[in-house]
Design a protein around this motif. Structure first.
Motif, short mmCIF file in Angstrom:
data_model
loop_
_atom_site.label_atom_id
_atom_site.label_comp_id
_atom_site.label_asym_id
_atom_site.label_seq_id
_atom_site.Cartn_x
_atom_site.Cartn_y
_atom_site.Cartn_z
N UNK A 112 50.75 -19.44 13.58
CA UNK A 112 50.21 -18.61 12.54
C UNK A 112 50.97 -17.30 12.59
N UNK A 113 51.55 -16.91 11.46
CA UNK A 113 52.45 -15.78 11.42
C UNK A 113 53.84 -16.27 11.79
N UNK A 114 54.45 -17.08 10.91
CA UNK A 114 55.67 -17.80 11.30
C UNK A 114 56.92 -16.91 11.35
N UNK A 115 56.92 -15.76 10.71
CA UNK A 115 58.07 -14.86 10.80
C UNK A 115 59.36 -15.54 10.39
N UNK A 120 46.33 -7.36 17.07
CA UNK A 120 44.96 -7.58 17.53
C UNK A 120 43.95 -7.63 16.38
N UNK A 121 44.02 -6.70 15.46
CA UNK A 121 43.00 -6.66 14.39
C UNK A 121 43.01 -7.95 13.57
N UNK A 122 44.16 -8.43 13.08
CA UNK A 122 44.14 -9.71 12.37
C UNK A 122 43.71 -10.87 13.27
N UNK A 123 44.09 -10.85 14.54
CA UNK A 123 43.66 -11.90 15.47
C UNK A 123 42.14 -11.95 15.58
N UNK A 124 41.52 -10.80 15.65
CA UNK A 124 40.06 -10.74 15.74
C UNK A 124 39.44 -11.32 14.48
N UNK A 125 39.98 -10.96 13.32
CA UNK A 125 39.47 -11.48 12.05
C UNK A 125 39.66 -12.97 11.89
#
Length: 130
Positions: A1-4, A68-73
């Motif tokens: 997730x978040x393939x860059x 971190x913030x998107x990971x938490x969401x």
């Protein structure tokens, strides 16, 4: 997730994964990932999609290298997408954020620090099938 650039997905295929689905919010990242998959001759085993195209599939492994913030969401979403006994590995986390990430994912996996480089931490855990 978040393939860059697709490097994690391409590496997974090269290391023996049968299939990889890369997910991102950025169309340019998806385009770059597809181009890199072709350059590395793994385009038949890897599929990059926009997060809005996500499917009902569940995964054996989820890897996310985002902040971190998107990971938490995304914790409840990842819980639904990860198979029981599946591995989840998250990075892009600063060391002081480790406890907050662990709390957000306590219903998903019991995380442990599997790598730390300077202030950056990678956490990994197995989804409990309880």
């Amino acid at each position: 997730y978040g393939c860059g650039s697709g490097i994690l997905g391409i590496s997974a295929i090269k290391l023996g994964a049968n299939h990889v689905t890369g997910v991102d919010i950025d169309p340019q990242a998806i385009q770059a990932s597809n181009e890199n998959a072709k350059k590395n001759k793994v385009e038949d085993s890897i599929h990059f999609i926009h997060c809005d195209e996500e499917n009902a599939r569940k995964y054996d492994v989820i890897v996310a290298n985002i902040l971190a913030k998107p990971l938490i969401g995304l914790s409840s979403y990842f819980s639904k997408k990860l198979k029981d006994d599946g591995l989840i590995c998250v990075s892009g986390i600063l060391a002081p954020q480790t406890d907050e990430i662990r709390r957000a994912y306590e219903s998903v996996a019991n995380f442990s620090v599997c790598h730390q480089e300077g202030d950056w931490v990678m956490l990994a855990g197995i989804k409990s099938c309880i």
